[in-house]
Design a protein around this motif. Sequence first.
Motif: not given
Length: 386
Positions: A299-312
């Motif tokens: 992916s080019k970027f991520v839009i999220t509210d997850s905790g784990g994805l911020q780290e990954e």
Amino acid sequence: MNEKIRIFLVAGARPNFMKIAPLFRAIQMNSDSLYPIIIHTGQHYDFNMSDSFFIDLKMPKPDYFLGVGSGTHAQQTARIMIEFEKVLLEEQPDILIVVGDVNSTLACSIVASKIEYLNNNKCHIPFVTRNKRPLIVHVEAGLRSFDRTMPEEINRIVTDSLSDILFTTSDDADDNLINEGISQEKIYCVGNVMIDTLETMKSDIHQCTITTQIGLVNVDYGVVTLHRPSNVDSLENLRDIMQVLSAISNKINLVFPIHPRTRKQLEKNSLSIPLKSNNRIKLIEPLSYKEFMKLLFESKFVITDSGGLQEETTYLGIPCLTLRPNTERPITITQGTNELVDLSDMEEKVNLIMEGNWKNGSVPENWDGKTAHRIVSILLGQITTM
Ligand code: UD1
């Protein structure tokens, strides 16, 4: 088996499974002295929120499945406590390992802190003989958003206050614990077990064909995941979010694997209907671990509210826009590729990313794929003397 130190590994919800997997393997590598027992509380139960993770992560079926399901926080927490107490009394393990910040983490640590093992002849460490309860170990301790309206923040604070050994992912978490009066001797900064899983699974992830299956080969896209009550439980918020995503999709394709909580809201309010006719936003079911990671890698970027994805995303160097006013993982901002964004700034931030104007970030210390081994060797070194 009776001579071994028995360790309960508790998992309840999707983000827990990739945290217990490397711990399970590291414990198994010390199978001359340690014996893992997996407890799945059943907080998440859909195939693609639970079983698919056990399959992808090559984990055995849990030794106990408590089947607690969904409910209000009180109902869910209470059900976990009642069912977990029975198993704890029956098995009387020496060590309880809880991970993350979900209701299962909280419920099981409360039960373990008040249990009294009677006629205990199964235990092998002085701590348990003396205290008649298991040693409570929290992996991913010390994270704080300082926002007590988040149920996870309550879970973090209570779990940490009850834990005997606290393993943290970064120094800021150590500082938070010390500020809350937790003794330095109990705290070990060891890195991030989620990164262990990512590293172990890398070649399986590369072989996954999800991007072909959903028609995204050689196509630029962003990934969206949203499930926090603060974003998705209010109809107004969710409607605004969908409008902004629609606008962004005019510039770049978006893929949105939808969490059950979010799907319920979208469908109840007919918000997914306009998106279904927009072929630049792919609304799909939640993915398995391998599938999601493959999607993320490309992916080019991520839009999220997850905790784990911020780290990954920080680990992978992928720009991450976190749609929240705060984060319990500040290192992903100060050192990584993450930024907190307000919905009104989202399009502008996506533009910056697409123009190549985003920070590169760097990988935090000890996020190296070896954290579970560090944890197990610290436990082996400590438990005989505690
Ligand atoms: C939980 C965790 C959250 C974590 C998230 C990851 C708590 C307090 N929250 O939130 O920290 O980030 O998991 O997903 O522990 N549902 C299904 N199928 C399932 C699971 C849930 O349909 O397998 C539905 C439930 O009916 C419920 C909704 O999804 O209405 C939310 O599930 P719940 O477990 O209450 O919380 P999450 O929002 O998933």
